[in-house]
Design an enzyme around this catalytic site. Structure first.
Site, PDB file in Angstrom:
ATOM      1  N   GLY A  77       3.060   1.992  -2.740  1.00 12.26           N
ATOM      2  CA  GLY A  77       3.183   2.535  -4.116  1.00 12.26           C
ATOM      3  C   GLY A  77       4.763   1.683  -4.716  1.00 12.26           C
ATOM      4  N   ASP A  96      -0.998   6.537  -8.052  1.00 10.98           N
ATOM      5  CA  ASP A  96       0.287   6.267  -7.335  1.00 10.98           C
ATOM      6  C   ASP A  96       1.394   6.778  -8.549  1.00 10.98           C
ATOM      7  OD1 ASP A  96      -1.233   4.572  -5.953  1.00 10.98           O
ATOM      8  OD2 ASP A  96       0.093   2.770  -6.068  1.00 10.98           O
ATOM      9  N   GLY A 145       0.772  -1.183  -0.054  1.00 13.94           N
ATOM     10  CA  GLY A 145       0.047  -0.042   0.072  1.00 13.94           C
ATOM     11  C   GLY A 145       0.753   1.121   0.032  1.00 13.94           C
TER      12      GLY A 145
END
Ligand code: PMV
Length: 355
Positions: free
Chosen positions: A118, A164, A116
């Site tokens: 990136g 992202d 989570g």
């Protein structure tokens, strides 16, 4: 040889809902991926990944990249990592109009994989930057963001937003709504990250939310409610002085919105026992707010707390493997010292440092 780096990110608000056109606000953090690229004489691509939270692996394959490595690490993780690097190489070849260019590539990262933060976006962004520079065709960060998105989109079979990759390329806090991506000025927020040592499967989690949304009206409403929270949060950030430390009242209200966002993500089925345990440990320790970050299912939470309390509490929380303060990374993708192009300093962050 060219060495580029790009930061990971936390979602202040808006993961999952961003897939359905709601806005999201990710913030780049000082945890980076570094990618070294050296042009080869032939069209082969050799990739060495020394620290991707996998056991290190080295593989060599030809331009077709159909051969998969025979290495002793979990296959899905290797394939994921290889897929992103392949896609970055293809984007760089395309941008530089050099379809047969071969490279030696070394990847190093202090961003936990698939948690989570990136990690894949940072590797793709830094890889495209280093490879295009190596081919004598440097791109500006917005173009790198666009090409990195296309690479992720391909690897994730259409289940990717621009959040992202745009955040990693540009740095700082950004706002993403569909194809509309902007940077936003924000004060430096006191992020604390808790990591359960695990990873979620982004594709599966996104597909799960999609199914829920099609089946239940409440899930579609929940996605819209997340959008409302994001709009409130970004209005608060817009009104804040980016050059001053964030006021307590700002942190309190942002934290409240983060708590709401986590509750809605939980309703969508993307939290987990360990993520919830870390979120509650952070709240009990006095954090202004806490939520999971990224796809969920396992991985990381992010909390807002200028004091050391949350980090300490997380370190004593069963199921939390690591907890660290994460500074806002104001710089996105950059070429590193001693390589081609402009030079900047770039030392690894000390993961233990708590400033
Ligand atoms: O877990 P990450 O860092 O890959 O973030 C996924 C965020 C989602 O909103 C669930 C998907 C996306 O591409 O925006």
């Amino acid at each position: 040889m060219t060495r580029s780096s790009a930061p990971g990110k936390v979602y202040l608000f808006g993961e999952h809902a961003v897939v359905y056109g709601e806005p999201a606000v990710p913030c780049a953090i000082e945890r980076r991926a570094w990618v070294d690229v050296e042009r080869r004489e032939d069209d082969h691509v050799r990739v060495q990944a020394t620290d991707l939270s996998l056991d290190g692996f080295t593989v060599e394959y030809t331009g077709s990249t159909d051969d998969r490595p025979d290495v002793d690490v979990p296959r899905p993780l290797v394939e994921a990592a290889m897929g992103y690097i392949d896609a970055a190489v293809e984007q760089a070849r395309d941008a530089a109009d050099a379809p047969d260019a071969g490279f030696d590539i070394v990847v190093d990262s202090d961003i936990p994989l698939g948690a989570g933060l990136g990690s894949s976006a940072a590797v793709v962004v830094a890889g495209i930057d280093a490879a295009t520079r190596e081919l004598g065709r440097p791109l500006d960060p917005a173009e790198i963001a666009d090409r990195a998105f296309r690479a992720e989109y391909e690897v994730q079979e259409g289940q990717a937003s621009r959040a992202d990759t745009f955040c990693s390329a540009m740095g700082g806090a950004v706002r993403v709504e569909g194809d509309d991506c902007r940077t936003i000025d924000t004060p430096s927020l006191p992020f604390v990250v808790g990591f359960d040592g695990g990873a979620g499967d982004t594709g599966e989690l996104v597909a799960g939310v999609r199914r829920l949304r099609e089946q239940y009206g409440f899930a579609a409403d929940t996605v819209e409610s997340i959008g409302d929270i994001v709009r409130r949060g970004e209005a608060l950030l817009r009104d804040a002085d980016p050059d001053a430390p964030p006021a307590d009242s700002l942190l309190a209200e942002l934290g409240r919105l983060m708590d709401f966002d986590h509750g809605l993500l939980e309703a969508l089925g993307v939290s987990s026992r360990s993520l919830d345990a870390m979120v509650w440990a952070a709240r009990d320790a006095g954090a202004h707010g806490a939520k999971l970050t990224g796809a969920g299912g396992g991985g990381c939470i992010v909390a807002l707390d200028p004091s050391p309390e949350t980090r300490t509490a997380l370190r004593f929380t069963p199921g939390c493997e690591d907890a660290f303060r994460a500074e806002l990374a104001t710089e996105g993708v950059r070429v590193e010292d001693g390589t081609r192009g402009e030079t900047t300093d770039a030392d690894h962050v000390d993961p233990e440092a708590d400033r």
